[in-house]
Design a protein around this motif. Structure first.
Motif, PDB file in Angstrom:
ATOM      1  N   LYS A 198       0.828  -1.217   0.000  1.00 27.31           N
ATOM      2  CA  LYS A 198       0.000   0.000   0.000  1.00 27.31           C
ATOM      3  C   LYS A 198       0.855   1.257   0.000  1.00 27.31           C
ATOM      4  N   THR A 199       1.962   1.242   0.767  1.00 29.86           N
ATOM      5  CA  THR A 199       2.783   2.447   0.876  1.00 29.86           C
ATOM      6  C   THR A 199       3.495   2.750  -0.434  1.00 29.86           C
ATOM      7  N   TYR A 200       4.000   1.722  -1.107  1.00 31.59           N
ATOM      8  CA  TYR A 200       4.629   1.924  -2.416  1.00 31.59           C
ATOM      9  C   TYR A 200       3.605   2.439  -3.419  1.00 31.59           C
ATOM     10  N   ALA A 222      -0.208   8.631   9.143  1.00 37.81           N
ATOM     11  CA  ALA A 222      -0.210   7.225   9.561  1.00 37.81           C
ATOM     12  C   ALA A 222      -0.506   7.168  11.054  1.00 37.81           C
ATOM     13  N   LEU A 227       5.490   3.286  11.291  1.00 39.85           N
ATOM     14  CA  LEU A 227       5.031   3.368   9.903  1.00 39.85           C
ATOM     15  C   LEU A 227       5.522   4.639   9.230  1.00 39.85           C
ATOM     16  N   THR A 231       8.119   4.577   6.120  1.00 42.85           N
ATOM     17  CA  THR A 231       7.699   5.230   4.881  1.00 42.85           C
ATOM     18  C   THR A 231       8.741   6.242   4.418  1.00 42.85           C
ATOM     19  N   ASP A 235      10.007   3.657   1.014  1.00 38.98           N
ATOM     20  CA  ASP A 235       9.268   3.931  -0.218  1.00 38.98           C
ATOM     21  C   ASP A 235       9.279   5.402  -0.634  1.00 38.98           C
ATOM     22  N   ASP A 289      -3.199   6.735   5.736  1.00 37.44           N
ATOM     23  CA  ASP A 289      -2.896   5.307   5.837  1.00 37.44           C
ATOM     24  C   ASP A 289      -3.730   4.699   6.949  1.00 37.44           C
TER      25      ASP A 289
END
Length: 791
Positions: A198-200, A222, A227, A231, A235, A289
């Protein structure tokens, strides 16, 4: 040359590719051939695994590198023009592609999924293939893009020069989101299973919108500090100097990409509301997120941030959209523009499948009633009633039960891998600490090697929390076992976690899916392809709930005009808060006890003189249909085989006709037959290894099996080798012995001639010549197999 004699690849190179290039497609920039867009489902076989076949498109045509427009499925000229259409339509559906072609080299059958053409299917000659401009315009018509919105949708992806491309579902999610923004949609929801990147995906969305100038200042929110840091350092790294992390201090407003913890920008006191240092129109994009948390709640302090920046586009990311009578992710964000489920991820081979070890205790199922006047370990008078599973570790602690859970976990680790990363989910901090102590005492040598073999990682323990990074780091051996309550439910990217233990009452589907997500990541470098769930509190019954992998349904319905007052957290049984909401410290957890309906603290009785026993233990596998195999392995296999073979004669005919038996064995494995586990079960009763042929005959058709050794002896008795002499006879005799030892798959591989004892008879090329060449050798192998299975 007769076109009918050409292979499928020849048809592609001589007819299809020239037709595409003649239509104006750039082979280097717009065309990809033989594209494997999935990895193949991982099939667990006992303690081993294999992969099924990946899905592979013959051609995918792109507008730009990451905007797929069309799929072409090629067949050789012996097939009809449209023979590949149904296969291609399946690919097109997965790839979100509107234009589908099938070809046998004579022309094309064109299927238009977009509805922009005069009819659904049209036959085209080789010279009528559509141009890139024609398909792009029809694509934009399909997507509702025109003028400026069409240009916005063309914003490029980030390319680091390594050739890395987003996976097909990530591409779908990014493209749909960017197109929604281009059309002016300002509330967008993406639902993607834990472990699917999801983060990418969020990074690529932000990159495209930022680089194209559509969004100039972006806020990424987030709900876990780890997280935000992951992040920023992973990513989102390409954003470089344009990016900053918000802390509770004076804000520097010269950056363009801001990352923040929800709790870092809100608080109960006005001065803690750091976000108000920004003007309401400062951000034009907010990405949230884990948006199933507080952002779905109307009275949430986190929601205040979204309301404050209401003029911005809001994109919500979650694996588990929250839909209750009080809270609705969909009511706020709208229907998901794209969903990719755990079932899809496992089917595609991007997520790890699981097997479930379900263990039931007598006191949990049968209950325990204290004799009248019984006091617990601490002198508390125990209330006279029957205590069962729902009470364990909440109202009643049976120390022997904790010990038994710890012992079963230890036995499993000892029998498999004592150093596989393990998370044990307990009901509260007190339970997690008791579990840690029990495991320490059961693993004295491991703890002596390193005291961090077992660690309690809960929100109240600084030393435990400090080890969280080491636990999720594949290169750090310790900690191996983490006992926890809620801290590790979300935001823990434990790529090498192979065992998830559930000794926690879980009633919330959202929380259950998050917990299962701790094990679904694959890490091939460290041998993590699948994981085990060990369940002591019937939590895995939630797998049978249609909501587990179904589409979220809106049931949010505030009564009348009253404002709903939803909780910011997932609720457990009897309303106990199991995760902190706005203003809570990261990873809030209950220490134990809870409260009754009248608000009084609930007493937790502790008893140390009651025995607990295992009354049932079974293993369930993840089946090819996405459901747990609850029947026995033997029953499941019989069902699986009966779908493939109508009768014993049908099987015998197909087995006899197969040029290589390995093809049938592999095909059945891809359909879910777990050869290794099945062989272990059947051979344990017979004492000697069986051939897959005999396993099928025995399991599916109740035939008495022969061992491999018995089959080999029968061939020798029939004096099958009499017609061969010299090296040829020596090779066949050695192959027969190899069959008895290792099975039919190995003797079918010609490379076996490079190994002993064949290498002592002669060089591979000499041995093949002894049969008159390769065709003669292969004919001899097939004849040998016919003899092996003659009975």
């Amino acid at each position: 040359m007769d076109k009918n004699s050409l292979t499928e690849r020849d048809i592609c190179s001589k007819y299809i590719t020239p037709a595409i290039t003649a239509a104006g497609w750039d082979l280097h920039k717009q065309v990809r051939e033989e594209v494997s867009f999935t990895k193949g489902r991982i099939i667990v076989r006992g303690k081993l695994h294999s992969r099924g076949e990946s899905r592979r498109a013959d051609y995918i045509l792109y507008h730009q590198a990451n905007l797929p427009l069309a799929v072409i499925e090629a067949k050789d000229n012996k097939h009809a023009l449209g023979a590949g259409m149904q296969q291609a339509l399946g690919y097109a559906e997965a790839l979100d592609v509107p234009f589908v072609f099938s070809s046998n080299g004579d022309g094309f059958l064109f299927h238009d999924r977009s509805g922009t053409g005069a009819q659904k299917e049209t036959e085209l000659s080789l010279g009528q293939f559509p141009s890139p401009e024609e398909l792009w315009q029809r694509y934009c018509q399909w997507k509702g893009l025109s003028g400026e919105s069409q240009q916005k949708a063309e914003a490029p992806y980030y390319d680091d020069g390594s050739g890395r491309m987003p996976r097909y579902y990530q591409m779908n999610a990014v493209n749909r989101t960017v197109e929604a923004v281009a059309r002016g949609q300002d509330r967008i929801l993406l639902v993607m299973a834990t472990g699917t990147g999801k983060t990418y995906t969020a990074f690529q969305i932000i990159w495209r919108l930022w680089k194209s100038g559509q969004k100039k200042r972006i806020l990424f929110l987030a709900d876990r500090n780890i997280l935000v840091d992951q992040t920023k350092n992973n990513d989102f790294k390409p954003f470089g100097q344009a990016m900053t992390k918000i802390a509770k201090r004076q804000i520097e407003k010269s950056y363009e990409i801001y990352l923040s913890l929800y709790q870092a920008v809100t608080g109960n006191e006005e001065e803690k509301n750091v976000y108000k240092q920004f003007s309401r129109d400062f951000f034009d994009l907010v990405v949230i997120d884990e948006c199933h948390r507080g952002s779905a709640s109307e009275d949430s302090a986190w929601r205040e941030i979204l309301d404050y920046f209401s003029g911005a586009t809001h994109i919500g990311l979650t694996a588990t959209p929250k839909e209750t009578k009080e809270v609705s992710s969909i009511t706020y964000f709208g229907e998901p523009v794209y969903s990719y489920t755990l079932k899809q991820g496992i089917e595609d081979g991007f997520l790890a499948p699981y097997k479930v070890v379900r263990i039931d205790f007598d006191k949990d199922l049968q209950g325990w009633r204290p004799p009248k006047g019984t006091r617990d370990k601490n002198g508390e008078l125990i209330e006279d009633r029957v205590y069962d599973l729902k009470d364990m570790d909440r109202d009643l602690v049976i120390e022997a039960r904790t010990q038994l859970v710890a012992r079963k976990v230890t036995e499993y680790l000892t029998a498999t891998d004592p150093f596989q990363k393990t998370i044990i989910f307990c009901d509260d901090i007190d339970h997690a600490e008791r579990m840690r102590q029990a495991l320490v005492n059961l693993n004295p040598k491991r703890v002596e090697e390193n005291r961090k073999y077992v660690m309690r990682i809960t929100g109240d323990d600084k030393e435990g929390k400090a080890e969280l990074d080491n636990f999720i780091d594949p290169e750090s051996r310790y900690p191996v076992i983490a006992t926890t309550s809620k801290l590790m439910t979300t935001g823990v990217d434990a790529q090498t976690c192979k065992l998830v233990v559930l000794d926690q009452h879980i009633k919330s589907m959202t929380e259950f899916k998050q917990i299962i997500g701790r094990g679904t990541r694959i890490n091939e470098d460290y041998g993590k392809y699948w994981f085990t769930i060990m369940d002591f509190k019937k939590a895995t019954e939630l797998f049978a709930d249609p909501a587990f992998d179904g589409k979220p349904v809106v049931i949010y319905n505030p009564e009348g005009d009253s404002t709903p007052v939803p909780p910011d957290e997932t609720e457990g049984e009897e309303g106990d808060v199991i995760d902190g909401g706005a203003g809570a410290t990261e990873g809030d957890e209950t220490t134990g006890g809870g409260a009754d309906d009248d608000g009084k603290k609930r007493v937790k009785y502790v008893i140390n003189n009651v025995a607990v026993h295992v009354i049932a233990e079974r293993v369930q596998y993840y089946g090819p249909d996405g459901k747990l195999i609850t029947e026995s392995l033997r029953d499941y296999t019989r069902t699986c085989l009966k779908k493939q073979f109508a009768s014993l004669d049908d099987f015998l005919r197909r087995w006899s006709d197969a040029e290589q038996k390995k093809a049938i064995i592999d095909e059945l494995a891809s359909e879910g037959v777990m050869w290794e586990a099945l062989a272990e079960e059947v051979e344990a009763k017979r004492g000697q290894p069986l051939d897959p042929f005999d396993l099928i005959c025995h399991i599916a058709f109740d035939q008495p099996p022969l061992t491999r050794k018995e089959r080999a002896e029968q061939v020798k008795k029939r004096n099958y080798f009499a017609k061969y002499s010299g090296a040829a006879r020596q090779v066949l005799e050695a192959l027969l012995d190899k069959y008895a030892d290792t099975g039919v798959e190995h003797i079918e591989d010609i490379k076996i001639l490079q190994l002993a004892p064949f290498s002592q008879i002669g060089a591979p090329i000499e041995l093949v010549r002894a049969f008159g060449g390769k065709p003669g050798y292969q004919e001899a192998i097939q004849a040998l197999e016919s003899e092996l299975y003659a009975s």
